[in-house]
Design a protein around this motif. Structure first.
Motif, mmCIF file in Angstrom:
data_model
loop_
_atom_site.group_PDB
_atom_site.id
_atom_site.type_symbol
_atom_site.label_atom_id
_atom_site.label_comp_id
_atom_site.label_asym_id
_atom_site.label_seq_id
_atom_site.Cartn_x
_atom_site.Cartn_y
_atom_site.Cartn_z
ATOM 1 N N ALA A 203 57.104 42.369 41.325
ATOM 2 C CA ALA A 203 58.485 41.881 41.280
ATOM 3 C C ALA A 203 58.532 40.386 41.001
ATOM 4 C CB ALA A 203 59.192 42.205 42.599
ATOM 5 N N HIS A 204 57.490 39.677 41.373
ATOM 6 C CA HIS A 204 57.392 38.236 41.135
ATOM 7 C C HIS A 204 57.028 37.915 39.689
ATOM 8 C CE1 HIS A 204 56.903 34.058 42.255
ATOM 9 N NE2 HIS A 204 55.624 34.039 41.929
ATOM 10 N N GLY A 205 56.577 38.933 38.953
ATOM 11 C CA GLY A 205 56.256 38.726 37.553
ATOM 12 C C GLY A 205 54.793 38.855 37.190
ATOM 13 N N TYR A 206 53.934 39.180 38.144
ATOM 14 C CA TYR A 206 52.528 39.387 37.830
ATOM 15 C C TYR A 206 52.374 40.721 37.100
ATOM 16 C CZ TYR A 206 51.216 35.684 41.199
ATOM 17 O OH TYR A 206 51.060 34.498 41.871
ATOM 18 N N ASP A 207 51.704 40.701 35.945
ATOM 19 C CA ASP A 207 51.552 41.941 35.185
ATOM 20 C C ASP A 207 50.351 42.735 35.695
ATOM 21 O OD1 ASP A 207 49.250 40.780 34.050
ATOM 22 O OD2 ASP A 207 50.296 40.200 32.211
ATOM 23 N N GLU A 208 50.163 43.947 35.137
ATOM 24 C CA GLU A 208 49.121 44.839 35.639
ATOM 25 C C GLU A 208 47.727 44.273 35.412
ATOM 26 O OE1 GLU A 208 49.844 47.806 37.455
ATOM 27 O OE2 GLU A 208 51.717 46.663 37.362
ATOM 28 N N ALA A 209 47.538 43.565 34.316
ATOM 29 C CA ALA A 209 46.225 42.979 34.057
ATOM 30 C C ALA A 209 45.869 41.959 35.130
ATOM 31 C CB ALA A 209 46.194 42.340 32.671
ATOM 32 N N LEU A 210 46.824 41.093 35.499
ATOM 33 C CA LEU A 210 46.573 40.097 36.529
ATOM 34 C C LEU A 210 46.378 40.758 37.885
ATOM 35 C CD1 LEU A 210 46.303 37.254 37.584
ATOM 36 C CD2 LEU A 210 48.804 37.046 37.554
ATOM 37 N N LEU A 211 47.183 41.767 38.194
ATOM 38 C CA LEU A 211 47.021 42.463 39.469
ATOM 39 C C LEU A 211 45.637 43.097 39.570
ATOM 40 C CD1 LEU A 211 50.487 44.200 39.980
ATOM 41 C CD2 LEU A 211 49.608 42.173 41.125
ATOM 42 N N GLY A 212 45.154 43.655 38.471
ATOM 43 C CA GLY A 212 43.822 44.237 38.481
ATOM 44 C C GLY A 212 42.737 43.215 38.746
ATOM 45 N N LYS A 213 42.917 42.013 38.225
ATOM 46 C CA LYS A 213 41.954 40.940 38.488
ATOM 47 C C LYS A 213 42.000 40.511 39.957
ATOM 48 C CE LYS A 213 41.904 38.806 33.876
ATOM 49 N NZ LYS A 213 42.147 37.552 33.123
ATOM 50 N N LEU A 214 43.204 40.286 40.481
ATOM 51 C CA LEU A 214 43.352 39.825 41.861
ATOM 52 C C LEU A 214 42.818 40.849 42.853
ATOM 53 C CD1 LEU A 214 46.985 38.370 41.749
ATOM 54 C CD2 LEU A 214 44.848 37.075 41.670
ATOM 55 N N ALA A 215 43.086 42.116 42.571
ATOM 56 C CA ALA A 215 42.759 43.164 43.525
ATOM 57 C C ALA A 215 41.301 43.617 43.455
ATOM 58 C CB ALA A 215 43.676 44.369 43.307
ATOM 59 N N TRP A 216 40.691 43.529 42.280
ATOM 60 C CA TRP A 216 39.354 44.093 42.130
ATOM 61 C C TRP A 216 38.444 43.283 41.200
ATOM 62 C CZ3 TRP A 216 37.005 48.096 44.664
ATOM 63 C CH2 TRP A 216 35.797 48.540 44.143
ATOM 64 N N GLY A 217 38.897 43.045 39.987
ATOM 65 C CA GLY A 217 38.016 42.526 38.954
ATOM 66 C C GLY A 217 37.403 41.174 39.253
ATOM 67 N N ASN A 218 38.165 40.266 39.839
ATOM 68 C CA ASN A 218 37.626 38.929 40.093
ATOM 69 C C ASN A 218 36.519 38.952 41.137
ATOM 70 O OD1 ASN A 218 39.355 37.892 38.208
ATOM 71 N ND2 ASN A 218 40.821 37.073 39.676
ATOM 72 N N TRP A 219 36.661 39.799 42.156
ATOM 73 C CA TRP A 219 35.587 39.934 43.132
ATOM 74 C C TRP A 219 34.331 40.498 42.480
ATOM 75 C CZ3 TRP A 219 34.682 37.345 47.147
ATOM 76 C CH2 TRP A 219 35.691 36.945 48.047
ATOM 77 N N MET A 220 34.482 41.506 41.641
ATOM 78 C CA MET A 220 33.296 42.059 40.992
ATOM 79 C C MET A 220 32.626 41.007 40.108
ATOM 80 S SD MET A 220 33.127 45.039 42.299
ATOM 81 C CE MET A 220 33.953 44.317 43.737
ATOM 82 N N GLY A 221 33.431 40.177 39.453
ATOM 83 C CA GLY A 221 32.874 39.141 38.590
ATOM 84 C C GLY A 221 32.071 38.117 39.358
ATOM 85 N N VAL A 222 32.616 37.613 40.471
ATOM 86 C CA VAL A 222 31.903 36.574 41.213
ATOM 87 C C VAL A 222 30.684 37.142 41.929
ATOM 88 C CG1 VAL A 222 33.068 36.620 43.477
ATOM 89 C CG2 VAL A 222 32.296 34.448 42.510
ATOM 90 N N LEU A 223 30.766 38.395 42.374
ATOM 91 C CA LEU A 223 29.587 39.004 42.993
ATOM 92 C C LEU A 223 28.479 39.205 41.962
ATOM 93 C CD1 LEU A 223 31.212 41.614 45.418
ATOM 94 C CD2 LEU A 223 30.303 39.351 45.966
ATOM 95 N N ARG A 224 28.838 39.601 40.761
ATOM 96 C CA ARG A 224 27.820 39.726 39.711
ATOM 97 C C ARG A 224 27.168 38.375 39.419
ATOM 98 N NH1 ARG A 224 31.609 43.440 37.286
ATOM 99 N NH2 ARG A 224 30.692 45.548 37.237
ATOM 100 N N ARG A 225 27.986 37.343 39.300
ATOM 101 C CA ARG A 225 27.441 36.021 39.013
ATOM 102 C C ARG A 225 26.550 35.519 40.142
ATOM 103 N NH1 ARG A 225 32.758 35.605 37.183
ATOM 104 N NH2 ARG A 225 33.503 34.332 38.950
ATOM 105 N N THR A 226 26.918 35.845 41.370
ATOM 106 C CA THR A 226 26.157 35.376 42.537
ATOM 107 C C THR A 226 24.898 36.202 42.745
ATOM 108 O OG1 THR A 226 28.208 34.641 43.583
ATOM 109 C CG2 THR A 226 26.287 34.891 45.006
ATOM 110 N N TRP A 227 25.022 37.505 42.641
ATOM 111 C CA TRP A 227 23.919 38.411 42.939
ATOM 112 C C TRP A 227 22.981 38.607 41.743
ATOM 113 C CZ3 TRP A 227 27.225 42.774 45.632
ATOM 114 C CH2 TRP A 227 27.702 42.282 46.880
ATOM 115 N N GLY A 228 23.343 38.061 40.576
ATOM 116 C CA GLY A 228 22.450 38.122 39.432
ATOM 117 C C GLY A 228 22.440 39.444 38.723
ATOM 118 N N GLU A 229 23.557 40.153 38.715
ATOM 119 C CA GLU A 229 23.619 41.455 38.024
ATOM 120 C C GLU A 229 24.198 41.305 36.626
ATOM 121 O OE1 GLU A 229 24.959 44.867 40.370
ATOM 122 O OE2 GLU A 229 24.991 43.536 42.106
#
Length: 355
Positions: free
Chosen positions: A329-355
């Motif tokens: 309702a605030h204007g965040y689209d589905e792509a951004l919601l997917g990043k906030l909810a899941w994708g960004n965590w997977m990205g930083v864990l990959r970068r940290t854990w070396g995957e």
């Protein structure tokens, strides 16, 4: 109410609930008691698909602590740091909590899995299971030589905060204070610098939440991994010691790290109060500020479920779809919601854990 978006959460304290009532662990975890923020049925109902599960060692009960929550309802306040904890008793509690996390996986009949890699997290999600990653909030169970770090890593530890809001042999946590900044004491000790190096070598993520500003700067200078605060907010919106200044946010962005939005009302409300009747505006202000400073690829959620008072709009883990609806309702689209909810965590864990 359900949502198609899966949520990975940067911080929760359900293990602390189990520590306080081990005789009720089946009711707390498997069937739910209608209490607290988390249990397996409500996680599934809310789209909670994974997260970091904190091993947290509480300070001994202190009569002087009576009334602290009420004090935090009436800012300004400045609480004293608890005393440091001894290594031996802390290790015993940490081992018990690690065992509880392993029990959660064994008892769940495949609905919950203890994961050590992003590949395992993604496999759990694909199978419809919840992924749990072992995290340590405050390194009281780790010796100054970091030998125990290797033991906990072998058990599955993949994320560690050197401090909670009290001193350890590694550094200094921020006291709970409002309004105040995070520059509250000295930086990392020599043991703390050793801990950073050992975490880097083992690819254990270092959590900057609760660490004071000088300690933050030491980690930023020493670490070769992305800078991550699993459950912190923007100091520019809510001037709590626990929130991150714009300078700190800039350092996190430059490192390719991220921040998990803490749902605790005392870190969300501009007035620093604990009252859960706050509407969505403070949540939106923090997320807008974090995204504006860090970029949309470096922000996620770090709820602090079972460790804090959360907004009445969320209430518990089953309220995550209401949060996502408010962000839409605030204007965040589905792509951004997917990043906030899941994708960004997977990205930083990959970068940290070396995957």
């Amino acid at each position: 109410m359900t949502d198609s978006i899966s949520v990975f959460d940067g911080h929760n304290d359900i293990l602390y609930r189990l520590l306080m009532a081990p005789e009720r662990r089946e009711a707390i975890w498997l069937t739910g008691e209608g209490a607290g923020h988390l249990d397996l049925p409500r996680m599934e109902a809310g789209g909670f698909a994974g997260g970091l599960f904190a091993i947290y060692i509480p300070s001994p009960a202190n009569p002087a602590d009576a009334g602290i929550e009420e004090l935090m309802d009436r800012p300004p306040y400045a609480l004293d740091l608890p005393e440091p904890l001894a290594l031996g008793p802390s290790q015993a509690v940490a081992l018990e909590l690690a065992g509880q996390l392993m029990w959660m996986a064994r008892a769940s009949d495949g609905r919950f899995r203890l994961c050590r890699t992003v590949a395992e997290i993604e496999a759990a999600r694909a199978a419809g299971a919840i992924a749990g990653v072992m995290h340590m909030e405050g390194a009281e169970a780790i010796d100054a030589g970091c030998e125990a770090l290797h033991v906990f890593h072998a058990m599955g530890l993949r994320s560690l905060g050197p401090v909670w809001s009290r001193p350890t042999v590694f550094g200094h946590g921020v006291p709970f204070a409002f309004p105040a900044g995070p520059d509250t004491g000295p930086g990392l000790t020599e043991a703390g610098k050793r801990l950073v190096r050992e975490c880097n070598a083992l690819r254990v993520m270092i959590d900057l939440s609760h660490l004071n500003e000088k300690g933050f700067d030491d980690v930023a200078r020493l670490s070769d991994a992305p800078l991550v605060a699993t459950h912190s907010n923007a100091h520019a919106v809510t001037p709590s010691t626990r929130n991150l200044t714009d300078r700190q946010l800039d350092a996190i962005r430059e490192s390719g790290g991220m921040v998990g939005l803490n749902f605790a009302t005392v870190f969300l409300r501009p007035d620093g109060r604990r009252d859960p009747a706050m509407g969505w505006e403070p949540v939106l202000r923090h997320l807008d500020h974090l995204i504006g400073r860090l970029g949309e690829d470096h922000v996620g959620f770090g709820s602090d479920f079972d460790g804090a008072t959360v907004p009445e709009g969320i209430t518990d883990v089953a309220g995550l779809p209401r949060l996502l609806a408010a962000l839409r309702a605030h204007g965040y689209d589905e792509a951004l919601l997917g990043k906030l909810a899941w994708g960004n965590w997977m990205g930083v864990l990959r970068r940290t854990w070396g995957e």
